[in-house]
Every structure is written in structure tokens, then in C-alpha cells.
Design a protein around this motif. Structure first.
Motif, PDB file in Angstrom:
ATOM      1  N   ASN A 154     152.055  51.805  16.041  1.00  0.00           N
ATOM      2  CA  ASN A 154     150.899  51.234  15.722  1.00  0.00           C
ATOM      3  C   ASN A 154     150.751  50.696  14.217  1.00  0.00           C
ATOM      4  N   SER A 155     150.850  50.577  13.104  1.00  0.00           N
ATOM      5  CA  SER A 155     150.550  50.523  11.888  1.00  0.00           C
ATOM      6  C   SER A 155     151.926  49.133  12.068  1.00  0.00           C
ATOM      7  N   GLY A 156     152.785  49.170  12.489  1.00  0.00           N
ATOM      8  CA  GLY A 156     153.272  48.152  12.463  1.00  0.00           C
ATOM      9  C   GLY A 156     155.119  48.043  12.572  1.00  0.00           C
ATOM     10  N   HIS A 157     155.232  49.199  12.432  1.00  0.00           N
ATOM     11  CA  HIS A 157     156.746  50.232  11.819  1.00  0.00           C
ATOM     12  C   HIS A 157     157.140  49.596  12.919  1.00  0.00           C
ATOM     13  N   GLN A 158     158.707  49.418  13.218  1.00  0.00           N
ATOM     14  CA  GLN A 158     159.427  49.444  14.788  1.00  0.00           C
ATOM     15  C   GLN A 158     159.881  50.329  14.642  1.00  0.00           C
ATOM     16  N   LEU A 159     159.578  51.087  15.664  1.00  0.00           N
ATOM     17  CA  LEU A 159     160.018  52.805  16.437  1.00  0.00           C
ATOM     18  C   LEU A 159     161.345  52.660  17.105  1.00  0.00           C
ATOM     19  N   ARG A 160     161.763  53.931  16.952  1.00  0.00           N
ATOM     20  CA  ARG A 160     162.717  54.724  17.864  1.00  0.00           C
ATOM     21  C   ARG A 160     162.459  55.495  17.747  1.00  0.00           C
TER      22      ARG A 160
END
Length: 289
Positions: free
Chosen positions: A22-28
Motif C-alpha cells: 500500500n505504500s507503493g513498493h512493488q511486492l511479490r
């Protein structure tokens, strides 16, 4: 913003990964039960992967939040470490032995990777609210990156020293918590057996020197017989075993911790291992008068 691989979507990891996404990081994300990872990806912006290797491919940071030393070893095997790009930061939020953290830090350094043991405190509610306290064992040069990456779910973070020191600080936390819960259980039992209104007593002493997080947040649920929330007995027993092993290594005496560990063992034998740690109250008999 960074590309982050998050491994382990349990009660803590699930919301923590959500805050990062939700903070904008690209998550896998990866979880051994893949449908949980899929459910996470439906709730948060990010990708559910089927293997640790695909999750960590070209990641800037790899974050773990799993259960035991063995789980960390299984995920951070030589094959996976070899595929990571030099400079990748590995943050382990799992509560493990300090020796494992020191071992992994050495292995990572050999391959040009950065490792930090960063166990957390604050429970599931703290993870959901993004209000966790983090104890970091890391190289001084890596601390700012750890602070920046973990900020979405952090209330407080401190560097306690080099790798291994975060886990040792978490042991201090668990040692203190174990004694507090047992003392609270005994206090509640005594109040009831003495014919006092235990809830009223807690209201009074909760404003004085006896106050603690456990008293403020657990006395009412304990009085209500509610033990189906929070940190489970099984996990606390695992943590206390780590504390006792480290105490043998560094020459510390932990008589209260050893006793509470025994009490938790009794609860496990009674089939109460999945209950919250405050279930220590169940061991104590009510007055027969």
C-alpha cells in the motif's frame, strides 16, 4: 520505491506485506499455502508467486516472516542465495536463534549480500495497525535502508548491534513477557480467591507501578475466559526454548523463564498449544472455599 520479495504470510506477515504494498513498493509474495498468497494478492497490490525463487528474482530486498529456524534455512538455501544480485538486502523478521542469524550473515557476506535479523514485537494487532517495534541486528551501513523499507509497519526501530543482536534483544523481550503473564495470572487468581472484584482491582493497580501492556490488554479477556487471540502457546514455547539455549551459551540464569516454559509445556500436554499465551491462567485452581 523498491522491488520487495516477502516470504511468509502468517498472522504477522500478511498485514506487514500489505502495508509495504500500500505504500507503493512493488511486492511479490510467497506462502507455502499458495491460496493464502492468492488471497493476499486479491486484497493488496502485488503478485502471488508459487516458488521462493520466482518471488526473489531481481528483488532489491527479501523479507522473511516465517516460524522457526528450520523454515528460514529451508527458504534461504544455497541455491536461492546464489541467484540473488550482489547488494540485495535480506531482512529476517522471524524469531530465531542468534546463531542462525550470525551464520546467515556470514554466508550472505561471502556472496556480496546484506543480511539483517530484525525480529518484531507488538503482536498481530501491532502488525495490522502498522505499529510494531523492531530490534535490528545489522551492519551499521545497512541500518538506514532497513529503516526506510520497514517504515510502513514500524512504530519504533533500534539497531542493537551486528547480526545476531536483534535476536538476542527479542529474547530479552520474551523473557520479560513470560514473567509478566505468569504474574498477571497469579494476581487474577489471588484476587478472585480472595473474594475481590478482580476487574475493579485491575482498574486500580493498572494506574500504578503494577501496570504493564499485558495487564492493560489481557486482564479482561483472561477474566472472560477468552484465549483464542494473540500469540499462541506453541510459539511462545518455541521462543522460550531459544532463550534458555542462549542462556546456557552466555552463562545467564533464567529460573523464572524456565519455570514458565515448564508451565507452557503442561498446557501443550493438555491440548492448549493453540491458545493465547495468557492461557497460563487456566493452570491455576480456583478457590474451593
Amino acid at each position: 520505491m523498491a522491488t520487495i520479495a516477502f516470504l511468509g504470510l502468517g498472522n504477522m506477515g500478511y498485514p506487514m506485506a500489505g502495508h509495504l504494498a500500500n505504500s507503493g513498493h512493488q511486492l511479490r509474495v510467497f506462502n507455502r499455502t499458495h491460496n493464502k498468497a492468492q488471497r493476499w494478492a486479491e486484497e493488496f497490490p502485488g503478485t502471488a508467486c508459487t516458488t521462493p525463487a520466482t518471488t526473489t528474482h531481481n528483488a532489491d530486498a527479501v523479507i522473511l516472516c516465517v516460524g522457526r529456524d528450520a523454515d528460514v534455512r529451508e527458504l534461504l538455501n544455497d541455491q536461492l542465495l546464489a541467484q540473488l544480485q550482489p547488494g540485495t538486502l535480506l531482512i529476517d523478521h522471524t524469531t530465531t536463534s542468534a546463531r542462525l542469524a550470525e551464520e546467515l550473515a556470514a554466508r550472505c557476506a561471502e556472496q556480496g549480500l546484506r543480511f539483517a535479523d530484525v525480529p518484531v514485537s507488538g503482536g498481530q494487532q501491532g502488525a495490522i495497525n502498522g505499529q510494531l517495534s523492531l530490534m535490528a541486528g545489522c551492519a551499521a551501513a545497512d541500518y538506514d535502508d532497513i529503516v526506510r523499507i520497514t517504515a510502513p509497519y514500524t512504530r519504533l526501530i533500534e539497531r542493537l548491534g551486528n547480526p545476531g543482536c536483534g535476536q538476542k534483544a527479542k529474547m530479552v523481550n520474551q523473557i520479560c513477557v513470560a514473567g509478566l503473564i505468569q504474574a498477571l495470572a497469579e494476581g487474577l487468581q489471588f484476587a478472585r480467591n480472595a473474594g475481590l472484584d478482580a476487574e475493579q482491582v485491575m482498574k486500580v493497580i493498572g494506574q500504578g507501578a503494577a501496570s504493564s501492556w499485558q495487564l492493560q490488554n489481557r486482564h479482561q479477556t483472561m477474566l472472560n475466559g477468552e484465549f483464542d487471540h494473540g500469540f499462541a502457546v506453541d510459539w511462545m514455547r518455541k521462543d522460550l526454548q531459544i532463550c534458555l539455549q542462549e542462556a546456557l551459551h552466555n552463562g545467564s540464569s533464567l529460573p523464572v523463564t524456565a519455570l514458565v516454559d515448564q508451565f507452557y509445556g503442561e498446557l501443550q500436554q493438555q491440548g492448549a498449544g493453540k491458545l493465547d499465551t495468557s492461557a497460563l491462567l487456566l493452570r491455576l485452581p480456583k478457590s474451593s472455599r
